[in-house]
Design an enzyme around this catalytic site. Structure first.
Site, PDB file in Angstrom:
ATOM      1  N   GLU A 194       0.851  -1.051   0.333  1.00  0.00           N
ATOM      2  CA  GLU A 194      -0.188   0.084   0.263  1.00  0.00           C
ATOM      3  C   GLU A 194       0.804   1.302  -0.221  1.00  0.00           C
ATOM      4  O   GLU A 194       0.222   2.339  -0.862  1.00  0.00           O
ATOM      5  CB  GLU A 194      -1.046   0.414   1.468  1.00  0.00           C
ATOM      6  CG  GLU A 194      -2.023  -0.903   1.108  1.00  0.00           C
ATOM      7  CD  GLU A 194      -2.051  -2.268   1.332  1.00  0.00           C
ATOM      8  OE1 GLU A 194      -0.854  -2.818   1.837  1.00  0.00           O
ATOM      9  OE2 GLU A 194      -3.260  -3.742   1.272  1.00  0.00           O
ATOM     10  N   HIS A 243     -10.815  -3.955   9.078  1.00  0.00           N
ATOM     11  CA  HIS A 243     -11.628  -3.911   8.394  1.00  0.00           C
ATOM     12  C   HIS A 243     -13.256  -3.381   8.173  1.00  0.00           C
ATOM     13  O   HIS A 243     -13.267  -4.050   7.774  1.00  0.00           O
ATOM     14  CB  HIS A 243     -11.896  -5.764   7.383  1.00  0.00           C
ATOM     15  CG  HIS A 243     -10.994  -6.573   7.597  1.00  0.00           C
ATOM     16  ND1 HIS A 243      -9.385  -6.159   8.160  1.00  0.00           N
ATOM     17  CD2 HIS A 243     -10.153  -6.255   6.228  1.00  0.00           C
ATOM     18  CE1 HIS A 243      -8.527  -7.308   7.416  1.00  0.00           C
ATOM     19  NE2 HIS A 243      -8.767  -6.889   5.581  1.00  0.00           N
TER      20      HIS A 243
HETATM   21  C1  LIG Z   1      -2.728  -4.368   4.408  1.00  0.00           C
HETATM   22  C2  LIG Z   1      -3.249  -4.692   3.677  1.00  0.00           C
HETATM   23  N1  LIG Z   1      -3.749  -4.858   2.216  1.00  0.00           N
HETATM   24  C3  LIG Z   1      -4.206  -5.869   1.408  1.00  0.00           C
HETATM   25  C4  LIG Z   1      -4.929  -7.237   2.303  1.00  0.00           C
HETATM   26  C5  LIG Z   1      -6.007  -7.837   1.791  1.00  0.00           C
HETATM   27  N2  LIG Z   1      -5.449  -8.708   1.608  1.00  0.00           N
HETATM   28  C6  LIG Z   1      -6.118 -10.179   2.577  1.00  0.00           C
HETATM   29  S1  LIG Z   1      -5.494 -11.638   2.666  1.00  0.00           S
HETATM   30  C7  LIG Z   1      -4.849 -10.400   1.415  1.00  0.00           C
HETATM   31  C8  LIG Z   1      -3.619 -11.759   0.326  1.00  0.00           C
HETATM   32  C9  LIG Z   1      -2.484 -12.300   0.981  1.00  0.00           C
HETATM   33  O1  LIG Z   1      -1.797 -13.256   0.580  1.00  0.00           O
HETATM   34  P1  LIG Z   1      -0.414 -14.010   1.268  1.00  0.00           P
HETATM   35  O2  LIG Z   1       0.047 -12.912   2.283  1.00  0.00           O
HETATM   36  O3  LIG Z   1       0.159 -14.843  -0.027  1.00  0.00           O
HETATM   37  O4  LIG Z   1      -1.325 -14.966   2.242  1.00  0.00           O
HETATM   38  P2  LIG Z   1      -2.474 -16.101   1.735  1.00  0.00           P
HETATM   39  O5  LIG Z   1      -3.783 -15.800   2.137  1.00  0.00           O
HETATM   40  O6  LIG Z   1      -2.259 -17.143   1.092  1.00  0.00           O
HETATM   41  O7  LIG Z   1      -2.651 -17.012   3.092  1.00  0.00           O
HETATM   42  C10 LIG Z   1      -5.117  -9.456   1.232  1.00  0.00           C
HETATM   43  C11 LIG Z   1      -4.443  -8.956  -0.201  1.00  0.00           C
HETATM   44  C12 LIG Z   1      -4.960  -6.574   3.826  1.00  0.00           C
HETATM   45  N3  LIG Z   1      -5.820  -7.426   4.820  1.00  0.00           N
HETATM   46  N4  LIG Z   1      -3.528  -5.902   4.359  1.00  0.00           N
END
Ligand SMILES: Cc1ncc(C[n+]2csc(CCOP(=O)(O)OP(=O)(O)O)c2C)c(N)n1
Ligand SMILES: [Mg+2]
Lengths: 337, 324
Positions: A70, A139
């Site tokens: 971000e 959130h």
């Molecule tokens: C700062 C932030 N940006 C975006 C999100 C939205 N978001 C939640 S989980 C996620 C993907 C995370 O991917 P990864 O780190 O690979 O973990 P996984 O979901 O595969 O366990 C996103 C974009 C968030 N919760 N916090």
């Protein structure tokens, strides 16, 4: 006029502006969706469906799917804006301003003034805010309280699909940084939207959504509907409410508020953020200062408590201002003679 | 090193507990009774368990939005977790946190986290505390292939190195961050561990769908980081997520047959059973008995969560230290 959902008003406005001006670019997480997956680009868009189809129409140079970064997303928007582009950046949840606050607050909000007027910074930062999904403390937040207090930012909070259309177009064509707050509980709401490709709503112009003589209720976003419900309830008893939808919290339509309070003498501000240093406390102070002589009762804010947002359904419901709490506040200001 | 029969049964039980916890939530969420966003950990159990089976309550972990597996593996109470996810006031966090915000400090579980990338810096602090205390304890942060792109993760890696924090970065590469593929979003296309290496850390890699691979890799990592003065390390486990990003995700980004294939060939629970029965370490009956016991525990936790007391409006104002 066409009937469309709040979320579709977002996408269609961005698409229209991208078609009109090749400098408009979009960036954010999953704004394309499916990049680098077997399903391929646009296999599935972002979780709010607020960028659907843009990649297909405008391509990878102008619809930039970003990693989860971000701070770099907002920083890149700032750099794009300093380089002749008109970025429309998306934060998936408004809560993530926490990660990117320096780029918002110390960077793009300050450029024009700090650099002695030598530059403008035409960036739009869109974000989904607000409670109603039981998405808990990180959130669900309404962040206008924080951003409205920052010099250098325009802050927009549309309530209806038509306002999304008119205000987002104004935001994209504006030469200064605009925070565009979309309430996630309103994305599925439908409404009539003007067809005029240049339909714009100027910032700082509130909308009167109910008219009455007895009480002024100021709000915006999800809670505006609650205020309208209260006004309709009270109308049956012969109590008239002016319900003012602010549309933008910065600039603020002081005139609309003051004109109304001069007639009603009573003010309620219904605000989705906690009470201290809030939109509600700000407008109550404004009215106390500038319409003191008209007041028949102390101005009253209706806010959630000074706590983070709790998860469980019962707790979130109790946390948020409700129709009953707003009605009680109206009756309280009416009880002053 | 050969694990004892008890250790094998315990590791299997932990993985199975996570699996059934998540499978049950997957079913119950469809009824609409469970509120909020729920991210299931199914498919990645070998990582959480292979890491946490080495840890004591003095060792700390920091988790993610996909935290149920880490919590259970670290010893959080099953009933308390289920009640939390159901939003009960008897939940581990009184129904205030929900799925994304489970914590249990008595177990060394410093919290799941809704902000992607927020965990790593917290683990650095916990790892510095471990270093100061000098008892050989460690702090572990779990991060996904998406979280590894946050500046916070980069800052944490560098700061851990320069402070010689007793900290381990466990990267769970399940190839997706939400709807986006690893190949697109992670510029160091080969892997994540090479980034940690570039920050000056010793790194390991392992198969995150194989308990034994994770467990043996973590033994080496922990032997290294528990030595005061060695500083941090990182490890990347290649793994799979069996469900959508969150419940309700239509997963159109997956390839044809992908989910069936990974369930068939990359299931840590199936692999464990095949490996221990094949080697004659445990019998199918031993494992079946664990399965039955775990299913009963989940059924029980669910029944309790459904019957548990709901929070009331007054509960909004508990644990508040400044009021207006
Ligand atoms: C700062 C932030 N940006 C975006 C999100 C939205 N978001 C939640 S989980 C996620 C993907 C995370 O991917 P990864 O780190 O690979 O973990 P996984 O979901 O595969 O366990 C996103 C974009 C968030 N919760 N916090
Ligand atoms: Mg991932």
């Amino acid at each position: 006029m066409a009937k469309m959902m709040y979320r579709d008003a977002v996408v269609s406005t961005i698409a229209e502006e991208m078609a009109r001006d090749p400098n408009v670019v979009v960036l954010g997480e999953d704004v394309v969706g499916g990049m680098g997956t077997p399903g391929g680009p646009e296999a599935i868009g972002g979780i709010w469906s607020t960028s659907t189809g843009l990649f297909g129409k405008f391509g990878a140079d102008r619809v930039i799917d970003t990693p989860i970064s971000e701070s770099a997303i907002i920083g890149a928007a700032a750099g794009l804006a300093l380089s002749g582009k008109r970025p429309v950046a998306e934060l998936m949840f408004a809560d993530f301003i926490g990660v990117s606050l320096d780029q918002i607050w110390n960077q793009l909000a300050k450029f024009r003034y700090m650099f002695g007027g030598k530059t403008r910074c035409p960036a739009v930062i869109r974000m989904a805010y607000g409670a109603g999904y039981n998405a808990a403390a990180q959130h669900s937040q309404a962040v206008h309280q924080i951003l409205t207090g920052m010099p250098g930012l325009k802050v927009v909070m549309p309530t209806t699909p038509a306002d999304v259309k008119g205000l987002l177009r104004t935001a994209i064509r504006d030469d200064d940084p605009v925070i565009f707050l979309e309430h996630k509980a309103l994305y599925g709401v439908s409404g009539e939207v003007p067809d005029d490709p240049d339909f714009m709503i100027p910032f700082g112009h509130a909308r009167l959504s109910r008219a009455g003589q007895d009480v002024t209720i100021v709000s915006t976003g999800l809670l505006l509907g609650f205020c309208e419900a209260v006004a309709d309830r009270l109308a049956a008893e012969g109590i008239g409410c002016d319900v003012i939808d602010l549309r933008t919290t910065s600039p603020l339509d002081e005139e609309a508020i003051l004109d109304s309070v001069e007639v009603t003498g009573r003010l309620i501000v219904v605000d989705e953020a906690p009470p201290r240093c809030s939109l509600a406390s700000d407008i109550c102070a404004l009215v106390s200062e500038k319409a003191f002589a008209s007041l028949k009762a102390p101005p009253l804010g209706v806010n959630p408590p000074h706590t983070p947002i709790p998860f469980a359904r019962e707790l979130e419901t109790a946390y948020l201002p409700s129709i009953d709490k707003i009605e009680a506040a109206v009756r309280k200001v009416l009880s002053y003679r | 090193m050969q694990l004892s029969r008890e250790a094998l049964l315990r590791a299997y039980r932990q993985m199975k507990l996570i699996r059934e916890f998540e499978e049950r939530l997957h079913v119950d969420i469809q009824t609409g009774e469970i509120a909020g966003f729920t991210h299931l950990y199914c498919g990645q159990e070998a990582v959480a368990v292979g890491v946490c089976e080495h840890l004591s309550v003095e060792d700390k972990i920091v988790s993610t939005h996909r935290g149920h597996g880490h919590c259970l593996a670290k010893g959080c109470d099953v009933d308390g977790m289920m009640a939390e996810i159901w939003g009960s006031r008897e939940g581990l966090c009184k129904g205030k946190g929900g799925s994304m915000h489970i914590a249990d400090f008595d177990q060394g579980m410093l919290g799941a986290n809704g902000i992607v990338g927020a965990g790593a810096p917290i683990a650095v602090g916990a790892g510095i505390a471990c270093k100061i205390d000098g008892k050989g304890h460690v702090a572990i942060t779990f991060s996904g292939d998406g979280a590894c792109n946050q500046g916070t993760t980069f800052e944490a890696m560098n700061m851990a190195v320069v402070t010689k924090a007793s900290c381990i970065f466990v990267f769970e590469n399940n190839h997706y961050s939400e709807h986006t593929g690893f190949d697109y979003a992670v510029g160091t296309q080969l892997d994540i561990a090479s980034r940690a290496e570039a920050f000056g850390m010793k790194v390991w890699r392992g198969d995150g769908t194989d308990f034994f691979s994770v467990f043996e890799t973590m033994r080496e990592v922990l032997d290294y980081v528990r030595v005061p003065g060695n500083g941090p390390a990182a490890v990347e486990f290649d793994t799979e997520r069996f469900f959508g990003h969150f419940e309700g995700d239509p997963q159109r980004y997956r390839g044809p047959g992908e989910l069936d294939r990974i369930r068939e060939t990359r299931d840590c629970i199936k692999k464990f059973r095949a490996s221990v029965t094949g080697a004659g370490l445990l019998s199918h009956e031993d494992i079946d008995a664990v399965d039955a016991e775990v299913l009963a525990a989940i059924e029980n936790a669910t029944a309790k969560a459904k019957a548990a007391a709901r929070p009331t409006a007054e509960d909004v104002l508990t644990d508040v230290y400044i009021s207006y």
